[in-house]
Design a protein around this motif. Sequence first.
Motif, PDB file in Angstrom:
ATOM      1  N   UNK A  18     -21.802 -44.501  48.082  1.00 24.58           N
ATOM      2  CA  UNK A  18     -21.234 -43.283  48.662  1.00 24.58           C
ATOM      3  C   UNK A  18     -19.845 -42.934  48.141  1.00 24.58           C
ATOM      4  N   UNK A  19     -19.156 -43.878  47.519  1.00 23.83           N
ATOM      5  CA  UNK A  19     -17.858 -43.549  46.910  1.00 23.83           C
ATOM      6  C   UNK A  19     -18.133 -42.876  45.574  1.00 23.83           C
ATOM      7  N   UNK A  20     -18.287 -41.558  45.627  1.00 17.43           N
ATOM      8  CA  UNK A  20     -18.851 -40.790  44.511  1.00 17.43           C
ATOM      9  C   UNK A  20     -17.879 -39.688  44.101  1.00 17.43           C
ATOM     10  N   UNK A  21     -16.972 -40.017  43.181  1.00 16.36           N
ATOM     11  CA  UNK A  21     -15.990 -39.040  42.736  1.00 16.36           C
ATOM     12  C   UNK A  21     -16.641 -37.902  41.948  1.00 16.36           C
ATOM     13  N   UNK A 223      -6.430 -32.375  57.741  1.00 18.43           N
ATOM     14  CA  UNK A 223      -7.620 -32.803  57.026  1.00 18.43           C
ATOM     15  C   UNK A 223      -8.344 -31.581  56.455  1.00 18.43           C
ATOM     16  N   UNK A 224      -8.506 -31.496  55.131  1.00 14.18           N
ATOM     17  CA  UNK A 224      -9.217 -30.348  54.567  1.00 14.18           C
ATOM     18  C   UNK A 224     -10.639 -30.262  55.096  1.00 14.18           C
ATOM     19  N   UNK A 225     -11.088 -29.067  55.390  1.00 14.21           N
ATOM     20  CA  UNK A 225     -12.412 -28.886  55.988  1.00 14.21           C
ATOM     21  C   UNK A 225     -13.534 -29.371  55.090  1.00 14.21           C
ATOM     22  N   UNK A 226     -13.302 -29.225  53.768  1.00 14.58           N
ATOM     23  CA  UNK A 226     -14.377 -29.586  52.842  1.00 14.58           C
ATOM     24  C   UNK A 226     -14.452 -31.088  52.593  1.00 14.58           C
ATOM     25  N   UNK A 227     -13.480 -31.838  53.125  1.00 15.81           N
ATOM     26  CA  UNK A 227     -13.446 -33.269  52.830  1.00 15.81           C
ATOM     27  C   UNK A 227     -14.637 -33.973  53.449  1.00 15.81           C
ATOM     28  N   UNK A 228     -15.277 -34.779  52.647  1.00 20.63           N
ATOM     29  CA  UNK A 228     -16.509 -35.435  53.084  1.00 20.63           C
ATOM     30  C   UNK A 228     -16.254 -36.442  54.200  1.00 20.63           C
ATOM     31  N   UNK A 229     -17.258 -36.587  55.066  1.00 20.66           N
ATOM     32  CA  UNK A 229     -17.206 -37.628  56.098  1.00 20.66           C
ATOM     33  C   UNK A 229     -17.216 -39.021  55.474  1.00 20.66           C
ATOM     34  N   UNK A 230     -17.558 -39.069  54.213  1.00 18.89           N
ATOM     35  CA  UNK A 230     -17.623 -40.360  53.530  1.00 18.89           C
ATOM     36  C   UNK A 230     -16.278 -41.069  53.544  1.00 18.89           C
ATOM     37  N   UNK A 231     -15.173 -40.321  53.372  1.00 21.50           N
ATOM     38  CA  UNK A 231     -13.859 -40.961  53.371  1.00 21.50           C
ATOM     39  C   UNK A 231     -13.581 -41.663  54.689  1.00 21.50           C
ATOM     40  N   UNK A 232     -13.993 -41.052  55.782  1.00 21.77           N
ATOM     41  CA  UNK A 232     -13.807 -41.674  57.089  1.00 21.77           C
ATOM     42  C   UNK A 232     -14.640 -42.944  57.197  1.00 21.77           C
ATOM     43  N   UNK A 233     -15.874 -42.879  56.685  1.00 23.57           N
ATOM     44  CA  UNK A 233     -16.747 -44.048  56.751  1.00 23.57           C
ATOM     45  C   UNK A 233     -16.208 -45.195  55.891  1.00 23.57           C
ATOM     46  N   UNK A 234     -15.666 -44.865  54.723  1.00 23.09           N
ATOM     47  CA  UNK A 234     -15.140 -45.904  53.831  1.00 23.09           C
ATOM     48  C   UNK A 234     -13.796 -46.431  54.311  1.00 23.09           C
ATOM     49  N   UNK A 235     -13.012 -45.594  54.958  1.00 27.18           N
ATOM     50  CA  UNK A 235     -11.787 -46.049  55.588  1.00 27.18           C
ATOM     51  C   UNK A 235     -10.548 -45.954  54.724  1.00 27.18           C
ATOM     52  N   UNK A 236      -9.369 -46.162  55.319  1.00 28.03           N
ATOM     53  CA  UNK A 236      -8.093 -45.979  54.617  1.00 28.03           C
ATOM     54  C   UNK A 236      -7.824 -46.992  53.514  1.00 28.03           C
TER      55      UNK A 236
END
Length: 294
Positions: A18-21, A223-236
């Motif tokens: 899911x970490x897909x740049x 938080x930008x609206x388009x930002x994927x939920x993936x970042x939250x799942x992967x964490x800081x």
Amino acid sequence: MSRDFPDHNVYVTPMFFSSDWLNEYWDTLEVDDYRFVYMGPKGSWTPFHADVFRSYSWSANICGRKKWLLYPPGQEEFLRDTHGNLTYDVTSTELRDRGLFPHSEEACQPLEIIQEAGEIIFVPSGWHHQVYNLEDTISINHNWLNGCNIDIMWQFLQNELSSVQKEINEWRNTMDSWHQHCQVIMKACSGIDYGEFASFLKIIADNRMAFLNACSSGDSSDYPRHLSETLTALGPYHAAFDLQRVAHILECLLCNEDFKRLDHSALTLQPETMLQQIRDTIQSTRGQHLLYQE
């Protein structure tokens, strides 16, 4: 498919992938991406190749069976003909012709995998492969990049530009814009040039800086609206790692002579400024969230 029909939830990308740049960037541009549904009848096949930008790929068989032939990075050099061209078919009898393929016998035997329905295969960066549909087959496939292989993409781009420069070297002294022409040809052949690569890094960095700043402030409005939920799942921690990897590649870009020759006024953000913003974000969030470790 996921972008055109977001409410259908046809499939979910496995967390490991899911970490897909790559697709994060192309989604921002709202152009075609690197997510595919492949359908092939029994007996169809894909010629010998490595994936775009030397990305990772994953492939999930929905139905049918595939046979994969995979070669580790570097082995493809033994499978070039006398003109330097890769073989089209690694099973061809032409490879036995030492006059045409003088180093073919030095190549290792490929890793052969039979992929059944319901199975997923991961292809690492730079592994050349050839794929056969043993039955009528449908599969979902993604090409993807992230902080773990972005350095491989950067090396690939340098190699691609070097190849273009060698091809048109005889005209080097006949035009003032020779280096710019090399970038144009490189993008036509490879799909990206150094300028767009810098824009790609900027999008990835901007998303992660916004995420970390939102974590730090507790204000989700940052938080930008388009930002994927993936970042939250992967964490800081993962976002901080990504920023360190972007910073490393930016440092490489700034030392690269071909990148220095670009018209930096055309870039959306100066690399030096972006690099400083990344450092400031890591520094400002380090104490509160332990996002950065020496």
